[in-house]
Design a protein around this motif. Sequence first.
Motif, PDB file in Angstrom:
ATOM      1  N   TRP A 148      -5.290 -12.607  -1.913  1.00  0.00           N
ATOM      2  CA  TRP A 148      -4.413 -12.611  -3.087  1.00  0.00           C
ATOM      3  C   TRP A 148      -4.186 -14.005  -3.637  1.00  0.00           C
ATOM      4  O   TRP A 148      -4.151 -14.993  -2.917  1.00  0.00           O
ATOM      5  CB  TRP A 148      -3.068 -11.952  -2.764  1.00  0.00           C
ATOM      6  CG  TRP A 148      -2.351 -12.580  -1.601  1.00  0.00           C
ATOM      7  CD1 TRP A 148      -1.569 -13.706  -1.611  1.00  0.00           C
ATOM      8  CD2 TRP A 148      -2.350 -12.123  -0.256  1.00  0.00           C
ATOM      9  NE1 TRP A 148      -1.081 -13.973  -0.362  1.00  0.00           N
ATOM     10  CE2 TRP A 148      -1.554 -13.012   0.503  1.00  0.00           C
ATOM     11  CE3 TRP A 148      -2.950 -11.038   0.389  1.00  0.00           C
ATOM     12  CZ2 TRP A 148      -1.335 -12.854   1.867  1.00  0.00           C
ATOM     13  CZ3 TRP A 148      -2.734 -10.888   1.747  1.00  0.00           C
ATOM     14  CH2 TRP A 148      -1.934 -11.790   2.468  1.00  0.00           C
TER      15      TRP A 148
ATOM     16  N   SER B 211      -1.206 -10.858 -10.508  1.00  0.00           N
ATOM     17  CA  SER B 211      -1.819 -10.931  -9.186  1.00  0.00           C
ATOM     18  C   SER B 211      -3.325 -10.910  -9.394  1.00  0.00           C
ATOM     19  O   SER B 211      -3.841 -10.250 -10.304  1.00  0.00           O
ATOM     20  CB  SER B 211      -1.363  -9.773  -8.295  1.00  0.00           C
ATOM     21  OG  SER B 211      -1.852  -8.535  -8.786  1.00  0.00           O
TER      22      SER B 211
ATOM     23  N   ASN C  57      -9.817  -6.207  -0.733  1.00  0.00           N
ATOM     24  CA  ASN C  57      -9.142  -7.243  -1.526  1.00  0.00           C
ATOM     25  C   ASN C  57      -7.997  -6.713  -2.376  1.00  0.00           C
ATOM     26  O   ASN C  57      -6.923  -7.303  -2.425  1.00  0.00           O
ATOM     27  CB  ASN C  57     -10.153  -8.026  -2.374  1.00  0.00           C
ATOM     28  CG  ASN C  57     -10.831  -7.183  -3.443  1.00  0.00           C
ATOM     29  OD1 ASN C  57     -10.723  -5.959  -3.463  1.00  0.00           O
ATOM     30  ND2 ASN C  57     -11.558  -7.844  -4.313  1.00  0.00           N
ATOM     31  N   ARG C  58      -8.209  -5.610  -3.072  1.00  0.00           N
ATOM     32  CA  ARG C  58      -7.138  -5.072  -3.917  1.00  0.00           C
ATOM     33  C   ARG C  58      -6.009  -4.484  -3.072  1.00  0.00           C
ATOM     34  O   ARG C  58      -4.846  -4.574  -3.435  1.00  0.00           O
ATOM     35  CB  ARG C  58      -7.679  -4.017  -4.882  1.00  0.00           C
ATOM     36  CG  ARG C  58      -8.434  -4.632  -6.047  1.00  0.00           C
ATOM     37  CD  ARG C  58      -8.905  -3.551  -7.023  1.00  0.00           C
ATOM     38  NE  ARG C  58      -9.299  -4.149  -8.272  1.00  0.00           N
ATOM     39  CZ  ARG C  58      -8.490  -4.306  -9.316  1.00  0.00           C
ATOM     40  NH1 ARG C  58      -7.245  -3.920  -9.250  1.00  0.00           N
ATOM     41  NH2 ARG C  58      -8.932  -4.850 -10.422  1.00  0.00           N
TER      42      ARG C  58
ATOM     43  N   THR D   7      -4.044  -7.464  -1.810  1.00  0.00           N
ATOM     44  CA  THR D   7      -3.328  -8.078  -2.934  1.00  0.00           C
ATOM     45  C   THR D   7      -2.144  -7.206  -3.339  1.00  0.00           C
ATOM     46  O   THR D   7      -1.051  -7.721  -3.630  1.00  0.00           O
ATOM     47  CB  THR D   7      -4.289  -8.311  -4.112  1.00  0.00           C
ATOM     48  OG1 THR D   7      -5.348  -9.182  -3.673  1.00  0.00           O
ATOM     49  CG2 THR D   7      -3.579  -8.937  -5.296  1.00  0.00           C
TER      50      THR D   7
ATOM     51  N   ALA E 292      -7.183 -10.929  -7.216  1.00  0.00           N
ATOM     52  CA  ALA E 292      -7.845 -10.698  -5.931  1.00  0.00           C
ATOM     53  C   ALA E 292      -9.157 -11.474  -5.844  1.00  0.00           C
ATOM     54  O   ALA E 292      -9.940 -11.489  -6.795  1.00  0.00           O
ATOM     55  CB  ALA E 292      -8.124  -9.211  -5.738  1.00  0.00           C
TER      56      ALA E 292
END
Length: 194
Positions: free
Chosen positions: A54, A90, A105-106, A109, A92
């Motif tokens: 993140w 935000s 990743n998401r 994040t 990623a």
Amino acid sequence: MKKTAQTDHPILDVIAERWSPRAFDPERVLSEVDVAPLFEAARWSASSNNSQPWRFVYAFRGEPAFEALMAAAVEGNQRWIQRASVLAYSVAKLQAEDGSHLWHNRHDTGMALAHLLLQATAAGYAVHPFGGFDSDKVIAAAGIPDGFEPCTGVAIGYPGDPTLLGERGALRELAERSRRPVAEFAFHGHWPAS
């Protein structure tokens, strides 16, 4: 304005109190000192393999960067975002240092953002995450390098008067909160037959 969730089971107060208002106080402002604990909370979120994919890009109302980040949001969101004290996105990271895809990743994040939201709620701030924005515009406005992808916009500030949103917006702001019952998304042992 508090809109505490009417839960079926006891949960932490800060979770029950978290909601996504659009009414922000256009007179009050947050500072770097105020937002530092929000990013610190995000820092300590769970992370697959401790990759911490993140990132957050943010600006304060009145700064040129705020205007540029706001212009990346869809027009309907810009109407209420403009009164937030802070606008963030935000972001990623897409790949690990070895070039492998960060498939989580998401998710990670989003978990970091959830920690930020809860910390902000505990501090008495209004926070509204939103998805209505143009990723390419966010990338251009913030100078985000290749290998990173904007995920969520986040408006942060002090709670404001719902009448600032107009009649329809105020009704939406004041409406009772609702969610699906747990039985519709938590399945013990097996997915239910349709």
